[in-house]
Design a protein around this motif. Sequence first.
Motif, PDB file in Angstrom:
ATOM      1  N   SER A  44       0.831  -1.192   0.000  1.00 25.45           N
ATOM      2  CA  SER A  44       0.000   0.000   0.000  1.00 25.45           C
ATOM      3  C   SER A  44       0.869   1.247   0.000  1.00 25.45           C
ATOM      4  CB  SER A  44      -0.901   0.004   1.235  1.00 25.45           C
ATOM      5  OG  SER A  44      -1.655   1.182   1.265  1.00 25.45           O
ATOM      6  N   PRO A  45       0.671   2.142  -0.951  1.00 26.00           N
ATOM      7  CA  PRO A  45       1.482   3.356  -0.998  1.00 26.00           C
ATOM      8  C   PRO A  45       1.286   4.258   0.217  1.00 26.00           C
ATOM      9  CG  PRO A  45      -0.106   3.311  -2.816  1.00 26.00           C
ATOM     10  CD  PRO A  45      -0.245   2.036  -2.069  1.00 26.00           C
ATOM     11  N   ILE A  46       0.173   4.134   0.924  1.00 33.82           N
ATOM     12  CA  ILE A  46      -0.021   4.991   2.091  1.00 33.82           C
ATOM     13  C   ILE A  46       0.924   4.604   3.230  1.00 33.82           C
ATOM     14  CG2 ILE A  46      -2.410   5.503   1.491  1.00 33.82           C
ATOM     15  CD1 ILE A  46      -3.288   3.724   3.831  1.00 33.82           C
ATOM     16  N   LEU A  47       1.539   3.441   3.154  1.00 25.86           N
ATOM     17  CA  LEU A  47       2.500   3.022   4.177  1.00 25.86           C
ATOM     18  C   LEU A  47       3.917   3.501   3.869  1.00 25.86           C
ATOM     19  CD1 LEU A  47       1.365  -0.660   4.863  1.00 25.86           C
ATOM     20  CD2 LEU A  47       0.570   1.456   5.926  1.00 25.86           C
ATOM     21  N   ASP A  48       4.151   3.966   2.644  1.00 25.78           N
ATOM     22  CA  ASP A  48       5.504   4.345   2.219  1.00 25.78           C
ATOM     23  C   ASP A  48       6.123   5.449   3.067  1.00 25.78           C
ATOM     24  OD1 ASP A  48       5.383   2.441   0.252  1.00 25.78           O
ATOM     25  OD2 ASP A  48       4.982   3.867  -1.378  1.00 25.78           O
ATOM     26  N   SER A  49       5.321   6.368   3.568  1.00 27.56           N
ATOM     27  CA  SER A  49       5.864   7.497   4.320  1.00 27.56           C
ATOM     28  C   SER A  49       6.089   7.176   5.796  1.00 27.56           C
ATOM     29  CB  SER A  49       4.940   8.712   4.196  1.00 27.56           C
ATOM     30  OG  SER A  49       3.706   8.440   4.834  1.00 27.56           O
ATOM     31  N   LEU A  50       5.698   5.991   6.239  1.00 24.85           N
ATOM     32  CA  LEU A  50       5.861   5.620   7.646  1.00 24.85           C
ATOM     33  C   LEU A  50       7.275   5.126   7.925  1.00 24.85           C
ATOM     34  CD1 LEU A  50       2.535   3.651   8.231  1.00 24.85           C
ATOM     35  CD2 LEU A  50       3.022   6.031   8.810  1.00 24.85           C
ATOM     36  N   ASP A  51       7.731   5.359   9.162  1.00 25.82           N
ATOM     37  CA  ASP A  51       9.027   4.788   9.527  1.00 25.82           C
ATOM     38  C   ASP A  51       8.840   3.277   9.696  1.00 25.82           C
ATOM     39  OD1 ASP A  51       8.306   4.067  12.244  1.00 25.82           O
ATOM     40  OD2 ASP A  51       8.745   6.103  12.875  1.00 25.82           O
ATOM     41  N   PRO A  52       9.933   2.510   9.701  1.00 25.14           N
ATOM     42  CA  PRO A  52       9.802   1.044   9.733  1.00 25.14           C
ATOM     43  C   PRO A  52       8.976   0.501  10.904  1.00 25.14           C
ATOM     44  CG  PRO A  52      12.034   1.649   9.153  1.00 25.14           C
ATOM     45  CD  PRO A  52      11.326   2.925   9.533  1.00 25.14           C
ATOM     46  N   ALA A  53       9.108   1.091  12.090  1.00 23.90           N
ATOM     47  CA  ALA A  53       8.345   0.596  13.239  1.00 23.90           C
ATOM     48  C   ALA A  53       6.849   0.838  13.058  1.00 23.90           C
ATOM     49  CB  ALA A  53       8.847   1.254  14.522  1.00 23.90           C
ATOM     50  N   ASP A  54       6.479   2.023  12.565  1.00 26.14           N
ATOM     51  CA  ASP A  54       5.062   2.318  12.337  1.00 26.14           C
ATOM     52  C   ASP A  54       4.513   1.481  11.188  1.00 26.14           C
ATOM     53  OD1 ASP A  54       5.085   4.101  14.422  1.00 26.14           O
ATOM     54  OD2 ASP A  54       5.302   5.871  13.149  1.00 26.14           O
ATOM     55  N   ARG A  55       5.319   1.276  10.174  1.00 25.42           N
ATOM     56  CA  ARG A  55       4.897   0.430   9.051  1.00 25.42           C
ATOM     57  C   ARG A  55       4.621  -0.993   9.542  1.00 25.42           C
ATOM     58  NH1 ARG A  55       5.997   0.969   3.088  1.00 25.42           N
ATOM     59  NH2 ARG A  55       5.604  -1.100   2.283  1.00 25.42           N
ATOM     60  N   ALA A  56       5.462  -1.485  10.447  1.00 27.48           N
ATOM     61  CA  ALA A  56       5.248  -2.820  11.016  1.00 27.48           C
ATOM     62  C   ALA A  56       3.965  -2.858  11.838  1.00 27.48           C
ATOM     63  CB  ALA A  56       6.445  -3.225  11.872  1.00 27.48           C
ATOM     64  N   ARG A  57       3.681  -1.797  12.597  1.00 24.23           N
ATOM     65  CA  ARG A  57       2.432  -1.737  13.370  1.00 24.23           C
ATOM     66  C   ARG A  57       1.222  -1.741  12.434  1.00 24.23           C
ATOM     67  NH1 ARG A  57       5.858   1.319  16.153  1.00 24.23           N
ATOM     68  NH2 ARG A  57       6.171   0.823  18.332  1.00 24.23           N
ATOM     69  N   ALA A  58       1.299  -0.961  11.369  1.00 23.81           N
ATOM     70  CA  ALA A  58       0.195  -0.907  10.406  1.00 23.81           C
ATOM     71  C   ALA A  58      -0.006  -2.262   9.743  1.00 23.81           C
ATOM     72  CB  ALA A  58       0.472   0.167   9.350  1.00 23.81           C
ATOM     73  N   GLU A  59       1.079  -2.931   9.431  1.00 28.83           N
ATOM     74  CA  GLU A  59       0.984  -4.247   8.792  1.00 28.83           C
ATOM     75  C   GLU A  59       0.424  -5.288   9.767  1.00 28.83           C
ATOM     76  OE1 GLU A  59       0.810  -6.936   5.870  1.00 28.83           O
ATOM     77  OE2 GLU A  59       1.184  -4.799   5.661  1.00 28.83           O
ATOM     78  N   GLN A  60       0.819  -5.204  11.033  1.00 29.85           N
ATOM     79  CA  GLN A  60       0.275  -6.128  12.037  1.00 29.85           C
ATOM     80  C   GLN A  60      -1.217  -5.900  12.203  1.00 29.85           C
ATOM     81  OE1 GLN A  60       1.648  -8.808  13.622  1.00 29.85           O
ATOM     82  NE2 GLN A  60      -0.466  -9.130  14.271  1.00 29.85           N
ATOM     83  N   ALA A  61      -1.649  -4.648  12.192  1.00 25.13           N
ATOM     84  CA  ALA A  61      -3.085  -4.345  12.280  1.00 25.13           C
ATOM     85  C   ALA A  61      -3.819  -4.923  11.072  1.00 25.13           C
ATOM     86  CB  ALA A  61      -3.299  -2.838  12.371  1.00 25.13           C
ATOM     87  N   ARG A  62      -3.204  -4.838   9.904  1.00 25.14           N
ATOM     88  CA  ARG A  62      -3.807  -5.402   8.677  1.00 25.14           C
ATOM     89  C   ARG A  62      -3.985  -6.907   8.824  1.00 25.14           C
ATOM     90  NH1 ARG A  62      -1.210  -7.863   4.525  1.00 25.14           N
ATOM     91  NH2 ARG A  62      -2.291  -8.006   2.559  1.00 25.14           N
ATOM     92  N   ARG A  63      -2.922  -7.610   9.282  1.00 25.09           N
ATOM     93  CA  ARG A  63      -3.016  -9.069   9.463  1.00 25.09           C
ATOM     94  C   ARG A  63      -4.088  -9.420  10.494  1.00 25.09           C
ATOM     95  NH1 ARG A  63       2.552  -8.667   8.869  1.00 25.09           N
ATOM     96  NH2 ARG A  63       2.856  -8.554  11.118  1.00 25.09           N
ATOM     97  N   THR A  64      -4.125  -8.670  11.605  1.00 19.61           N
ATOM     98  CA  THR A  64      -5.110  -8.940  12.654  1.00 19.61           C
ATOM     99  C   THR A  64      -6.528  -8.740  12.126  1.00 19.61           C
ATOM    100  OG1 THR A  64      -3.532  -8.283  14.357  1.00 19.61           O
ATOM    101  CG2 THR A  64      -5.862  -8.279  14.978  1.00 19.61           C
ATOM    102  N   ALA A  65      -6.739  -7.674  11.364  1.00 19.75           N
ATOM    103  CA  ALA A  65      -8.065  -7.415  10.791  1.00 19.75           C
ATOM    104  C   ALA A  65      -8.458  -8.513   9.805  1.00 19.75           C
ATOM    105  CB  ALA A  65      -8.092  -6.046  10.107  1.00 19.75           C
ATOM    106  N   LEU A  66      -7.530  -8.909   8.950  1.00 19.99           N
ATOM    107  CA  LEU A  66      -7.834  -9.938   7.953  1.00 19.99           C
ATOM    108  C   LEU A  66      -8.090 -11.291   8.613  1.00 19.99           C
ATOM    109  CD1 LEU A  66      -5.271  -8.921   5.196  1.00 19.99           C
ATOM    110  CD2 LEU A  66      -7.765  -8.717   5.080  1.00 19.99           C
TER     111      LEU A  66
END
Length: 132
Positions: A44-66
């Motif tokens: 997702s391009p909206i994750l590109d501007s996040l630092d690696p730790a925040d990107r990992a949090r966003a990705e974990q939230a995505r996995r949890t939601a899915l």
Amino acid sequence: MTKSIVKLFGLAVVALPLAGCGLTSSTTQPTVAAAPPTPATSNSPILDSLDPADRARAEQARRTALDGKAKVSIDWKSDSNATTHGSVVAGPLQNQGAAPCRQYSQTVYKDGVPSVARSTACRQPDGGWVNS
């Protein structure tokens, strides 16, 4: 006789990895490196501007939601920036071919500005999710 061989083999399997412990005379404690953040797989391009730790949090939230129930918002917050946070909401499971898939919406707030991405992810044989 066979039980003795099995016990001896089991002892060797346990003892061999430990055999090298204590062979050095170093008095310093070993350091343990932190595991690198899990790379995002949503592309997702909206994750590109996040630092690696925040990107990992966003990705974990995505996995949890899915992996969770449909229409439940999974929220995350940055530890380093109070104005960075987001949420993910997944829709119901749908079969696309042989794979179960879900549409989802991912919102990222950075400095108070929301960015929204919508996509569909399908479960892989290894249990992960990949955008289709």
